[in-house]
Design a protein around this motif. Structure first.
Motif, PDB file in Angstrom:
ATOM      1  N   ILE B  44       9.321   0.677   4.408  1.00  0.00           N
ATOM      2  CA  ILE B  44       8.298  -0.603   4.627  1.00  0.00           C
ATOM      3  C   ILE B  44       7.745  -0.751   3.217  1.00  0.00           C
ATOM      4  O   ILE B  44       6.774   0.090   2.969  1.00  0.00           O
ATOM      5  CB  ILE B  44       7.319  -0.502   5.703  1.00  0.00           C
ATOM      6  N   PRO B  46       4.130  -2.978   1.667  1.00  0.00           N
ATOM      7  CA  PRO B  46       3.032  -3.548   2.341  1.00  0.00           C
ATOM      8  C   PRO B  46       2.694  -4.430   1.360  1.00  0.00           C
ATOM      9  O   PRO B  46       3.122  -4.789   0.285  1.00  0.00           O
ATOM     10  CB  PRO B  46       1.943  -2.374   2.203  1.00  0.00           C
ATOM     11  N   CYS B  52      -0.587   2.205   3.169  1.00  0.00           N
ATOM     12  CA  CYS B  52       0.623   2.708   3.731  1.00  0.00           C
ATOM     13  C   CYS B  52       0.448   3.123   5.111  1.00  0.00           C
ATOM     14  O   CYS B  52       1.229   3.602   5.879  1.00  0.00           O
ATOM     15  CB  CYS B  52       1.017   4.006   2.928  1.00  0.00           C
ATOM     16  N   VAL B  54       0.881   1.899   8.229  1.00  0.00           N
ATOM     17  CA  VAL B  54       1.739   0.979   9.013  1.00  0.00           C
ATOM     18  C   VAL B  54       1.603   1.294  10.418  1.00  0.00           C
ATOM     19  O   VAL B  54       1.489   0.244  11.236  1.00  0.00           O
ATOM     20  CB  VAL B  54       3.118   1.129   8.491  1.00  0.00           C
ATOM     21  N   ARG B  55       1.332   2.154  10.794  1.00  0.00           N
ATOM     22  CA  ARG B  55       1.143   2.667  12.113  1.00  0.00           C
ATOM     23  C   ARG B  55       0.198   4.048  12.487  1.00  0.00           C
ATOM     24  O   ARG B  55       0.035   4.660  11.289  1.00  0.00           O
ATOM     25  CB  ARG B  55       2.344   2.652  13.230  1.00  0.00           C
ATOM     26  N   TRP B  66       1.009  -2.517  11.064  1.00  0.00           N
ATOM     27  CA  TRP B  66       2.086  -3.045  11.788  1.00  0.00           C
ATOM     28  C   TRP B  66       2.453  -2.256  12.846  1.00  0.00           C
ATOM     29  O   TRP B  66       3.696  -1.943  13.131  1.00  0.00           O
ATOM     30  CB  TRP B  66       3.472  -3.198  10.750  1.00  0.00           C
ATOM     31  N   ALA B  85       6.203   4.553   4.138  1.00  0.00           N
ATOM     32  CA  ALA B  85       5.602   3.577   3.503  1.00  0.00           C
ATOM     33  C   ALA B  85       4.772   4.290   2.454  1.00  0.00           C
ATOM     34  O   ALA B  85       3.984   5.195   2.765  1.00  0.00           O
ATOM     35  CB  ALA B  85       4.686   2.819   4.734  1.00  0.00           C
TER      36      ALA B  85
END
Lengths: 363, 363
Positions: B44, B46, B52, B54-55, B66, B85
């Protein structure tokens, strides 16, 4: 023939949002047969950055902002119509504004000028027509803020207007447009030289004003125009830093921003920016429709397909509302690269249609 | 499983515009089966304001940007894929940037950080994959600046990517978008606290950054969203001055602008803003097409109908170019009120499609 003048209208001028101005002065110009009666008169209402100098005249032979639209044989034919234009209330072009003197203090109003709306500006035009002895004019024509004033004039003085031409204007400003204007205002007010509105003559908030104007230029034109007109590649010489004029479009914006900042007063800009936010034909009425339906004259309403500041859906909504209540409305969407500014570029299109709409005969 | 780390990559890192960084550090996070091989890995990339993270993960249980797209059973299914990421080069999220130390001086880079492009950022991602021993990943996914990096990765490393998802990105920035970004940059550089890039820790150019972010928010969303979401009438209490928060949309923008200005470094913002201007798959090639056609993997390219920053015509042009040269391209235009930001809002739409596009099997 042409003429220009400054008329002082004594007595309190009440404002839509409350309060009043102790008196107002209106700067105006006229073209054509200056003895023609009201029903042979067309009134032009200027936009934000335009004065009453719509076209050249004997006092000022420099080209006006609508030189290609107003004149002998043109869209607004001065061989046929007496044409009157006033510099608008709040703008730095000679009528009462933050730059003129507050009679109560003897000093310029500056940031203490009370907030006005297009409804107030329209009532100024009516006072000028009173002064000129013009009761019910043949037509009122305006674009952008000029179109808002024209709508307000038609709504407030339905008996004084024969026909209306409103271009790229709105009957009520939307939040999306308020958002864009806010960013420009913020850039000005953040400029330390703005000094909370008390800027000094030699130290003007030019950088903030330039940012506001650059954003304005983007909103007045279209993506398609910029993408067709400007080089897509950066200057091969560089520099490529964040602050450099790396792209042609940046040099263009910088040029226009700087030029504007040298001629436009910041307090006037802020006042007129908010003035446009406050455009609302429904203000003070039970509904927007009720306010709009004060307009009874035949209307020619124009939107431009690529207008990103006041998109054609807004003119369409207004036209449909009037039409659905039996008003005589002609509505057109002009396809133009020039977006909101099309009225300053598409002279053939507007000239032909405005000439036709104004007709040959008085009402 | 999840993991996070900071990897230092020794040796000079050459830059697309010339010059180099003496070394780079890349901050990254991982989710899913961290022992899975390259062909089970999804990367992924960004966007501007995303790290980084992302989750959520064990080290940092706060929701990622995300969270609704990446995770067990979601669009990028961490039960199925190893997900990696990296925080991007130049952003204030832990990878090398104006905020990190210049090893040659021992002091933060600040405004002396050399100008980078999305091509440089993509090469950072490749170095991280080298470090992790991942040669040819299953897929790369990105939106906005992340989508530009994804395109650049696919173009520069065609043998290292199985599939591409690029959302609301462009293959080459247009003058119309440069214009919008320039205004935001100008607002920052005009802030006296910016101090030509040498701002002090306790005196940051927050007002300029807030203006840039407010304009950003307008470009990230759509007129339709603002007009549906916010009250059209001014606060009945007033005040109605140019600088007041008279409309709901102004309070919204002010909130987001102020919040962003408190967390985002100004030099990073300026660097990344210009970085996006410089996005050009054709840079250094005889034509744009030649640069684009380095991309050989199957591509899922998405535009959003109301995106006013990078309109769907730009994704469409890219998709058609690839398709007309025999590439396997799936192109869709998502109708969404959220415009450029749709990837952060329309999780059902993107989740379903990305999940399908990633497939069940390794390539």
């Amino acid at each position: 023939m042409s003429s220009s003048g400054l008329v002082k209208i004594e007595g309190e001028f009440p404002l839509a949002l409350g309060g009043s101005l102790p008196e107002i002065e209106i700067r105006y110009e006229e073209w054509g047969d200056l003895t023609a009666p009201a029903d042979r008169t067309v009134v032009i209402m200027p936009a934000l950055s335009a004065s009453c100098h719509v076209r050249s005249n004997d006092d000022d032979p420099s080209p006006g902002w609508w030189e290609e639209m107003v004149g002998p044989g043109l869209g607004v034919d001065t061989d046929r119509w007496r044409v009157v234009a006033a510099s608008i209330l709040g703008a730095p072009f000679g009528s009462t504004s933050p730059m003129t003197s507050n009679p109560n203090t003897g000093r310029p109003w500056g940031r203490d000028f009370p907030q006005i709306t297009p409804a107030d500006q329209a009532r100024c035009h009516a006072l000028l027509l009173d002064h000129l002895g013009l009761d019910r004019v043949h037509a009122v024509v305006g674009a952008s803020l000029g179109g808002m004033q024209a709508l307000q004039f038609a709504a407030q003085f339905p008996d004084r207007i024969g026909r209306l031409v409103s271009i790229s204007a709105t009957g009520k400003t939307t939040p999306a447009t308020v958002a864009l204007r806010r960013v420009g205002r913020l850039a000005i007010m953040n400029d330390p030289d703005y000094a909370d509105g008390h800027y000094e003559p030699g130290k003007l908030p030019e950088r903030g004003l330039a940012v506001a104007r650059e954003l304005g230029m983007i909103c007045y034109r279209s993506r398609d125009e910029f993408n067709q007109r400007f080089d897509w590649d950066p200057d091969p010489e560089g520099p490529y830093t964040a602050g450099s004029l790396t792209y042609e479009v940046e040099r263009y914006l910088n040029h226009h921003g700087t030029r504007f900042a040298n001629v436009f007063d910041a307090n006037c800009y802020l006042l007129l920016s908010r003035c446009m936010d406050l455009m609302d034909l429904g203000a003070g009425f039970r509904s927007y429709a009720e306010g709009v339906l004060r307009i009874t004259c035949p209307c020619f309403i124009v939107g431009v397909d690529r207008d990103i500041l006041i998109p054609p859906s807004e003119q369409q909504h207004l036209a449909h509302l009037l039409e659905s209540h039996g008003r005589d409305v002609s509505f057109e969407i002009l396809p133009s690269l020039f977006g909101h500014d099309a009225f300053l570029k598409e002279y053939d299109w507007f000239g032909t249609r405005i000439r036709t709409w104004l007709g040959d005969d008085v009402d």
